[in-house]
Design a protein around this motif. Structure first.
Motif, PDB file in Angstrom:
ATOM      1  N   TRP A  44       0.847  -1.191   0.000  1.00  0.00           N
ATOM      2  CA  TRP A  44       0.000   0.000   0.000  1.00  0.00           C
ATOM      3  C   TRP A  44       0.882   1.241   0.000  1.00  0.00           C
ATOM      4  O   TRP A  44       1.811   1.345   0.798  1.00  0.00           O
ATOM      5  CB  TRP A  44      -0.896  -0.036   1.235  1.00  0.00           C
ATOM      6  CG  TRP A  44      -1.852   1.092   1.402  1.00  0.00           C
ATOM      7  CD1 TRP A  44      -3.048   1.266   0.772  1.00  0.00           C
ATOM      8  CD2 TRP A  44      -1.736   2.184   2.325  1.00  0.00           C
ATOM      9  NE1 TRP A  44      -3.664   2.411   1.227  1.00  0.00           N
ATOM     10  CE2 TRP A  44      -2.880   2.993   2.177  1.00  0.00           C
ATOM     11  CE3 TRP A  44      -0.767   2.572   3.256  1.00  0.00           C
ATOM     12  CZ2 TRP A  44      -3.094   4.142   2.926  1.00  0.00           C
ATOM     13  CZ3 TRP A  44      -0.970   3.722   4.002  1.00  0.00           C
ATOM     14  CH2 TRP A  44      -2.130   4.501   3.831  1.00  0.00           C
ATOM     15  N   SER A  52      -5.324  -0.576  11.629  1.00  0.00           N
ATOM     16  CA  SER A  52      -4.373   0.212  12.404  1.00  0.00           C
ATOM     17  C   SER A  52      -4.052   1.494  11.674  1.00  0.00           C
ATOM     18  O   SER A  52      -4.413   1.679  10.512  1.00  0.00           O
ATOM     19  CB  SER A  52      -3.088  -0.587  12.633  1.00  0.00           C
ATOM     20  OG  SER A  52      -2.387  -0.707  11.400  1.00  0.00           O
ATOM     21  N   SER A  53      -3.326   2.355  12.369  1.00  0.00           N
ATOM     22  CA  SER A  53      -2.846   3.558  11.702  1.00  0.00           C
ATOM     23  C   SER A  53      -1.944   3.135  10.556  1.00  0.00           C
ATOM     24  O   SER A  53      -1.466   2.006  10.529  1.00  0.00           O
ATOM     25  CB  SER A  53      -2.109   4.444  12.700  1.00  0.00           C
ATOM     26  OG  SER A  53      -1.066   3.737  13.304  1.00  0.00           O
ATOM     27  N   PRO A  54      -1.699   4.026   9.600  1.00  0.00           N
ATOM     28  CA  PRO A  54      -0.942   3.577   8.417  1.00  0.00           C
ATOM     29  C   PRO A  54       0.329   2.835   8.802  1.00  0.00           C
ATOM     30  O   PRO A  54       0.981   3.182   9.766  1.00  0.00           O
ATOM     31  CB  PRO A  54      -0.627   4.885   7.688  1.00  0.00           C
ATOM     32  CG  PRO A  54      -1.714   5.816   8.099  1.00  0.00           C
ATOM     33  CD  PRO A  54      -2.020   5.438   9.522  1.00  0.00           C
ATOM     34  N   PRO A  55       0.726   1.831   8.061  1.00  0.00           N
ATOM     35  CA  PRO A  55       0.100   1.526   6.790  1.00  0.00           C
ATOM     36  C   PRO A  55      -0.890   0.377   6.855  1.00  0.00           C
ATOM     37  O   PRO A  55      -0.829  -0.469   7.735  1.00  0.00           O
ATOM     38  CB  PRO A  55       1.299   1.098   5.950  1.00  0.00           C
ATOM     39  CG  PRO A  55       2.182   0.405   6.940  1.00  0.00           C
ATOM     40  CD  PRO A  55       2.007   1.150   8.250  1.00  0.00           C
ATOM     41  N   VAL A  56      -1.783   0.358   5.873  1.00  0.00           N
ATOM     42  CA  VAL A  56      -2.481  -0.876   5.527  1.00  0.00           C
ATOM     43  C   VAL A  56      -1.402  -1.882   5.144  1.00  0.00           C
ATOM     44  O   VAL A  56      -0.418  -1.513   4.497  1.00  0.00           O
ATOM     45  CB  VAL A  56      -3.390  -0.593   4.313  1.00  0.00           C
ATOM     46  CG1 VAL A  56      -3.791  -1.874   3.614  1.00  0.00           C
ATOM     47  CG2 VAL A  56      -4.591   0.231   4.724  1.00  0.00           C
ATOM     48  N   TYR A  87      -7.618   6.786   9.313  1.00  0.00           N
ATOM     49  CA  TYR A  87      -6.266   6.935   8.766  1.00  0.00           C
ATOM     50  C   TYR A  87      -6.176   6.567   7.285  1.00  0.00           C
ATOM     51  O   TYR A  87      -5.167   6.048   6.828  1.00  0.00           O
ATOM     52  CB  TYR A  87      -5.261   6.092   9.560  1.00  0.00           C
ATOM     53  CG  TYR A  87      -5.248   6.396  11.035  1.00  0.00           C
ATOM     54  CD1 TYR A  87      -5.865   5.547  11.948  1.00  0.00           C
ATOM     55  CD2 TYR A  87      -4.632   7.546  11.525  1.00  0.00           C
ATOM     56  CE1 TYR A  87      -5.854   5.836  13.300  1.00  0.00           C
ATOM     57  CE2 TYR A  87      -4.634   7.839  12.878  1.00  0.00           C
ATOM     58  CZ  TYR A  87      -5.234   6.977  13.757  1.00  0.00           C
ATOM     59  OH  TYR A  87      -5.236   7.261  15.093  1.00  0.00           O
ATOM     60  N   PHE A 138      -0.410  -6.052   3.784  1.00  0.00           N
ATOM     61  CA  PHE A 138      -0.841  -7.284   3.148  1.00  0.00           C
ATOM     62  C   PHE A 138       0.064  -8.432   3.608  1.00  0.00           C
ATOM     63  O   PHE A 138       1.242  -8.223   3.923  1.00  0.00           O
ATOM     64  CB  PHE A 138      -0.720  -7.181   1.624  1.00  0.00           C
ATOM     65  CG  PHE A 138      -1.671  -6.205   0.974  1.00  0.00           C
ATOM     66  CD1 PHE A 138      -1.321  -4.868   0.855  1.00  0.00           C
ATOM     67  CD2 PHE A 138      -2.898  -6.621   0.493  1.00  0.00           C
ATOM     68  CE1 PHE A 138      -2.186  -3.960   0.251  1.00  0.00           C
ATOM     69  CE2 PHE A 138      -3.770  -5.724  -0.115  1.00  0.00           C
ATOM     70  CZ  PHE A 138      -3.407  -4.390  -0.230  1.00  0.00           C
ATOM     71  N   GLN A 198      -5.244  -8.939   4.069  1.00  0.00           N
ATOM     72  CA  GLN A 198      -4.900  -7.527   4.259  1.00  0.00           C
ATOM     73  C   GLN A 198      -5.574  -7.033   5.529  1.00  0.00           C
ATOM     74  O   GLN A 198      -6.736  -7.333   5.771  1.00  0.00           O
ATOM     75  CB  GLN A 198      -5.414  -6.695   3.084  1.00  0.00           C
ATOM     76  CG  GLN A 198      -5.232  -5.182   3.243  1.00  0.00           C
ATOM     77  CD  GLN A 198      -6.496  -4.400   2.911  1.00  0.00           C
ATOM     78  OE1 GLN A 198      -7.377  -4.859   2.168  1.00  0.00           O
ATOM     79  NE2 GLN A 198      -6.601  -3.193   3.459  1.00  0.00           N
ATOM     80  N   TYR A 240      -6.656  -3.639   7.837  1.00  0.00           N
ATOM     81  CA  TYR A 240      -6.877  -2.201   7.704  1.00  0.00           C
ATOM     82  C   TYR A 240      -7.357  -1.611   9.019  1.00  0.00           C
ATOM     83  O   TYR A 240      -8.090  -0.621   9.043  1.00  0.00           O
ATOM     84  CB  TYR A 240      -7.850  -1.910   6.562  1.00  0.00           C
ATOM     85  CG  TYR A 240      -9.168  -2.672   6.585  1.00  0.00           C
ATOM     86  CD1 TYR A 240      -9.244  -3.974   6.069  1.00  0.00           C
ATOM     87  CD2 TYR A 240     -10.325  -2.096   7.066  1.00  0.00           C
ATOM     88  CE1 TYR A 240     -10.444  -4.667   6.069  1.00  0.00           C
ATOM     89  CE2 TYR A 240     -11.536  -2.780   7.069  1.00  0.00           C
ATOM     90  CZ  TYR A 240     -11.581  -4.071   6.562  1.00  0.00           C
ATOM     91  OH  TYR A 240     -12.776  -4.760   6.553  1.00  0.00           O
TER      92      TYR A 240
END
Lengths: 123, 109
Positions: free
Chosen positions: A48, B94-98, A105, B100, B90, B92
């Motif tokens: 990402w 948490s805080s960035p980043p997503v 976020y 994989f 994947q 999603y």
């Protein structure tokens, strides 16, 4: 239905800036969702890069943050990616995607993807 | 950053068999914010499952997801010829980043 289409140069020289655009059809970016970029090096997994809201709010992968800029043009219903100071490690297929199930976020799952565009970094 | 580990790396099965794919997170994934994708050669990933267990639009019911916390599973009840592909999880939550997982390849035995 919603469709995304990436476009941009397929070859970028080392140290230069990679620039890609994602055109969205079938849905107005101004109506909502985060819109993101994901890349996949040859033979490897998914990474990402970041995402943007129509307001311009952005979130980036910390590992790329110093080199990445994502912007949006609601008048053209498209969003763009710039990645500076590229090296061979940035060679990948670059996908744009719609982010749904927003969890904060700039994060969510990607429910609509473009077909991807291959970018090679080489002199 | 939450690191996802998928096992096995490759799963060799025959059509009609059941496939069980595992995804383990380095820390708890909040609110089961876990998705699964299928990717075939030369194609973009396709969303199969979101929220750990909800099927995406148009996904056959032979695909199911389960799990919570750090351990998640994608099950394909009876493999069809078109199901042989690479599967990614994947997170999603948490805080960035997503992030994989590295993927599990399901190939024909």
């Amino acid at each position: 239905q919603v469709q995304l289409q990436e476009s941009g140069p397929g070859l970028v020289k080392p140290s230069e800036t990679l620039s890609l655009t994602c055109a969205v059809s079938g849905y107005s970016i101004s109506s909502g969702y985060y819109w993101g970029w994901i890349r996949q090096p040859p033979g490897k997994g998914l990474e990402w890069i970041g995402s943007i809201y129509h307001s311009g709010s952005t979130y980036y992968n910390p590992s790329l943050k110093s080199r990445v800029t994502i912007s949006v043009d609601t008048s053209k219903n498209q969003f763009s990616l710039k990645l500076s100071s590229v090296t061979a490690a940035d060679t990948a297929v670059y996908y744009c995607a719609r982010t749904s199930g927003y969890s904060g976020y700039g994060s969510g799952y990607m429910d609509v993807w473009g077909k991807g565009t291959t970018v090679t970094v080489s002199s | 950053e939450i690191v996802l580990t998928q096992s096995p790396g490759t799963l060799s099965l025959s059509p009609g068999e059941r496939a069980t794919l595992s995804c383990r997170a380095s820390q708890s994934v909040s609110s089961s914010y876990l998705a699964w994708y299928q990717q075939k050669p030369g194609q973009a990933p396709r969303l199969l499952i979101y929220g750990a267990s909800s099927r995406a639009t148009g996904i056959p019911d032979r695909f199911s997801g389960s799990g919570s916390g750090t351990d998640f599973t994608l099950t394909i009840s009876r493999l069809e010829p078109e199901d042989f592909a690479v599967y990614y999880c994947q997170q999603y939550g948490s805080s960035p980043p997503v992030t994989f997982g590295p993927g599990t390849k399901v190939d024909i035995k």
